[in-house]
Design a protein around this motif. Structure first.
Motif, PDB file in Angstrom:
ATOM      1  N   TYR A   1      -7.801  22.899  81.179  1.00 49.97           N
ATOM      2  CA  TYR A   1      -6.560  23.653  81.699  1.00 49.97           C
ATOM      3  C   TYR A   1      -6.459  24.102  83.673  1.00 49.97           C
ATOM      4  O   TYR A   1      -5.637  23.154  84.258  1.00 49.97           O
ATOM      5  N   MET A   2      -7.673  24.397  83.829  1.00 46.32           N
ATOM      6  CA  MET A   2      -8.399  24.658  85.128  1.00 46.32           C
ATOM      7  C   MET A   2      -8.562  23.594  86.037  1.00 46.32           C
ATOM      8  O   MET A   2      -7.682  23.479  87.038  1.00 46.32           O
ATOM      9  N   MET A   3      -8.476  22.127  85.282  1.00 46.17           N
ATOM     10  CA  MET A   3      -8.915  21.020  85.557  1.00 46.17           C
ATOM     11  C   MET A   3      -7.350  19.983  86.221  1.00 46.17           C
ATOM     12  O   MET A   3      -7.363  19.873  86.970  1.00 46.17           O
ATOM     13  N   ALA A   4      -6.662  20.483  85.279  1.00 48.51           N
ATOM     14  CA  ALA A   4      -5.212  19.908  85.207  1.00 48.51           C
ATOM     15  C   ALA A   4      -4.657  21.158  86.544  1.00 48.51           C
ATOM     16  O   ALA A   4      -3.925  20.448  87.205  1.00 48.51           O
ATOM     17  N   LYS A   5      -4.684  22.138  86.804  1.00 50.68           N
ATOM     18  CA  LYS A   5      -4.645  23.027  87.710  1.00 50.68           C
ATOM     19  C   LYS A   5      -4.793  22.173  89.092  1.00 50.68           C
ATOM     20  O   LYS A   5      -4.341  22.657  90.204  1.00 50.68           O
ATOM     21  N   ARG A   6      -6.204  22.446  88.750  1.00 52.31           N
ATOM     22  CA  ARG A   6      -6.633  21.263  90.306  1.00 52.31           C
ATOM     23  C   ARG A   6      -6.584  20.072  90.823  1.00 52.31           C
ATOM     24  O   ARG A   6      -6.344  19.892  91.966  1.00 52.31           O
ATOM     25  N   GLY A   7      -5.482  19.650  89.383  1.00 55.21           N
ATOM     26  CA  GLY A   7      -5.044  18.436  90.187  1.00 55.21           C
ATOM     27  C   GLY A   7      -5.425  17.189  89.364  1.00 55.21           C
ATOM     28  O   GLY A   7      -5.547  16.054  90.280  1.00 55.21           O
ATOM     29  N   GLU A   8      -6.274  17.401  88.345  1.00 53.95           N
ATOM     30  CA  GLU A   8      -6.956  16.410  88.296  1.00 53.95           C
ATOM     31  C   GLU A   8      -6.983  16.039  87.093  1.00 53.95           C
ATOM     32  O   GLU A   8      -7.547  15.081  86.082  1.00 53.95           O
ATOM     33  N   GLY A   9      -6.171  15.849  86.530  1.00 59.31           N
ATOM     34  CA  GLY A   9      -4.835  15.198  85.309  1.00 59.31           C
ATOM     35  C   GLY A   9      -4.100  16.227  84.927  1.00 59.31           C
ATOM     36  O   GLY A   9      -3.813  17.066  85.798  1.00 59.31           O
ATOM     37  N   LYS A  10      -3.553  16.059  84.274  1.00 55.33           N
ATOM     38  CA  LYS A  10      -1.890  16.922  83.648  1.00 55.33           C
ATOM     39  C   LYS A  10      -2.483  17.604  82.448  1.00 55.33           C
ATOM     40  O   LYS A  10      -3.507  17.172  81.064  1.00 55.33           O
ATOM     41  N   ALA A  11      -1.922  18.796  82.017  1.00 56.13           N
ATOM     42  CA  ALA A  11      -1.982  19.802  80.505  1.00 56.13           C
ATOM     43  C   ALA A  11      -0.936  19.126  79.616  1.00 56.13           C
ATOM     44  O   ALA A  11      -0.290  18.663  80.167  1.00 56.13           O
ATOM     45  N   CYS A  12      -1.231  19.326  78.493  1.00 54.09           N
ATOM     46  CA  CYS A  12      -0.510  18.717  77.649  1.00 54.09           C
ATOM     47  C   CYS A  12       1.300  19.237  77.868  1.00 54.09           C
ATOM     48  O   CYS A  12       1.611  18.206  77.456  1.00 54.09           O
ATOM     49  N   TRP A  13       1.620  20.245  78.079  1.00 49.54           N
ATOM     50  CA  TRP A  13       2.938  20.415  77.944  1.00 49.54           C
ATOM     51  C   TRP A  13       3.432  19.884  79.632  1.00 49.54           C
ATOM     52  O   TRP A  13       4.744  20.052  79.465  1.00 49.54           O
ATOM     53  N   ASP A  14       2.622  19.391  80.313  1.00 50.22           N
ATOM     54  CA  ASP A  14       3.313  18.689  81.166  1.00 50.22           C
ATOM     55  C   ASP A  14       4.045  16.757  80.639  1.00 50.22           C
ATOM     56  O   ASP A  14       5.289  16.857  81.440  1.00 50.22           O
ATOM     57  N   CYS A  15       3.761  16.014  79.880  1.00 54.40           N
ATOM     58  CA  CYS A  15       3.987  15.482  78.597  1.00 54.40           C
ATOM     59  C   CYS A  15       5.321  16.230  77.572  1.00 54.40           C
ATOM     60  O   CYS A  15       6.396  15.468  77.652  1.00 54.40           O
ATOM     61  N   HIS A  16       4.572  17.226  76.530  1.00 55.40           N
ATOM     62  CA  HIS A  16       4.783  17.530  75.268  1.00 55.40           C
ATOM     63  C   HIS A  16       5.732  18.792  76.077  1.00 55.40           C
ATOM     64  O   HIS A  16       5.506  20.648  75.651  1.00 55.40           O
ATOM     65  N   ARG A  17       6.609  18.940  77.185  1.00 52.30           N
ATOM     66  CA  ARG A  17       7.750  20.088  77.191  1.00 52.30           C
ATOM     67  C   ARG A  17       7.983  21.032  75.778  1.00 52.30           C
ATOM     68  O   ARG A  17       8.293  22.149  76.688  1.00 52.30           O
ATOM     69  N   ASN A  18       8.677  20.025  75.480  1.00 47.54           N
ATOM     70  CA  ASN A  18       8.867  21.066  73.420  1.00 47.54           C
ATOM     71  C   ASN A  18       8.980  21.167  72.611  1.00 47.54           C
ATOM     72  O   ASN A  18       9.241  21.747  71.767  1.00 47.54           O
ATOM     73  N   VAL A  19       7.044  21.539  72.877  1.00 41.75           N
ATOM     74  CA  VAL A  19       6.203  21.664  72.104  1.00 41.75           C
ATOM     75  C   VAL A  19       5.556  22.695  71.743  1.00 41.75           C
ATOM     76  O   VAL A  19       4.912  22.588  73.252  1.00 41.75           O
ATOM     77  N   PRO A  20       5.285  23.897  71.249  1.00 41.53           N
ATOM     78  CA  PRO A  20       7.037  24.103  69.951  1.00 41.53           C
ATOM     79  C   PRO A  20       7.996  24.635  70.124  1.00 41.53           C
ATOM     80  O   PRO A  20       8.260  24.960  69.340  1.00 41.53           O
ATOM     81  N   HIS A  21       8.649  24.561  71.689  1.00 41.87           N
ATOM     82  CA  HIS A  21       9.181  25.683  72.052  1.00 41.87           C
ATOM     83  C   HIS A  21      10.369  25.634  72.849  1.00 41.87           C
ATOM     84  O   HIS A  21      11.433  26.726  73.331  1.00 41.87           O
ATOM     85  N   MET A  22      10.288  24.783  72.311  1.00 46.80           N
ATOM     86  CA  MET A  22      11.693  23.971  73.127  1.00 46.80           C
ATOM     87  C   MET A  22      11.902  24.265  74.949  1.00 46.80           C
ATOM     88  O   MET A  22      13.261  24.329  74.752  1.00 46.80           O
ATOM     89  N   GLY A  23      11.158  24.403  75.247  1.00 50.11           N
ATOM     90  CA  GLY A  23      11.159  24.140  76.718  1.00 50.11           C
ATOM     91  C   GLY A  23      11.028  26.258  76.809  1.00 50.11           C
ATOM     92  O   GLY A  23      10.170  26.593  75.978  1.00 50.11           O
ATOM     93  N   VAL A  24      10.899  26.657  78.404  1.00 48.27           N
ATOM     94  CA  VAL A  24      11.264  28.351  78.256  1.00 48.27           C
ATOM     95  C   VAL A  24      12.520  28.370  77.914  1.00 48.27           C
ATOM     96  O   VAL A  24      13.718  28.561  77.719  1.00 48.27           O
TER      97      VAL A  24
END
Length: 216
Positions: free
Chosen positions: A147-170
């Motif tokens: 996650y910290m790599m994703a936060k630094r812009g070195e990739g994406k966090a899983c929920w950047d694409c899978h936004r509705n898994v498993p809580h259907m958003g915020v």
């Protein structure tokens, strides 16, 4: 006060004072244990049942959305939100995170729509990769980042694409009407007589229970 000073004070106490001190200590410990039992503390510490999360009513939307998701049939809250590498990190993180949540709820400083903090987000993403390692490293070959790599812009966090898994958003209580009816909330641990003595209105579910009890 250290142990030596405590021992030096005990001989000064009379026999009755020592008995009274022992009884008082037993009452305090007993009431503390009863309080933790009524709050279902054992379900937080040792249990793995997702329904334990809705001891706090604000968690109802997250329980409801999880139970209707693809993860609802075979993944528990602890599978995602707690480290699962070893028993020490598992229960250590669970205890510290649980106390933090208690502090938020007691002081009413939680957000209307709860969001994972950095420490929790890192655990969640590690668990995503742990469960979906074949998909992540063989099928789509996105590689393993944290996650910290994703936060630094070195990739994406899983929920950047899978936004509705498993809580259907915020979600929040106001945006998820009826969520509290998915699973019955535990009974209020505060007795009705004490709530009346404190001038608090008795919750409907307690009032219904009292009516049914005396009606029978």
């Amino acid at each position: 006060m250290d142990l030596r000073r405590l021992k030096s004070c005990l001989p000064v106490l009379s026999y009755r004072q020592k008995v009274a001190l022992l009884i008082l200590s037993g009452v305090i410990v007993g009431l503390g244990g009863l309080f933790m039992y009524l709050l279902r503390m054992h379900t937080y510490i040792a249990g793995d049942d997702p329904a334990a999360c809705i001891n706090c009513h604000i968690m109802s939307p997250y329980y409801a959305t999880w139970s209707h998701s693809s993860h609802g049939s075979d993944v528990t809250c602890n599978d995602c939100h707690v480290p699962n590498g070893n028993i020490i990190t598992h229960y250590g993180f669970k205890g510290l995170d649980g106390m933090k949540h208690v502090a938020y709820f007691v002081t009413r400083s939680e957000r209307q729509a709860i969001q994972a903090e950095d420490a929790s987000a890192e655990v969640i993403m590690d668990n995503c990769i742990r469960c979906h390692s074949q998909l992540n490293q063989e099928f789509v070959k996105t590689g393993r980042i944290d996650y910290m790599m994703a936060k630094r812009g070195e990739g994406k966090a899983c929920w950047d694409c899978h936004r509705n898994v498993p809580h259907m958003g915020v979600n929040s209580l106001s945006s998820t009407p009826g969520a509290e009816n998915v699973e019955p909330l535990p009974p209020d641990p505060v007795p009705a007589w004490l709530q009346r003595a404190l001038g608090h209105p008795v919750p409907d579910r307690i009032a219904r229970g009292l009516r049914d009890k005396y009606h029978d």
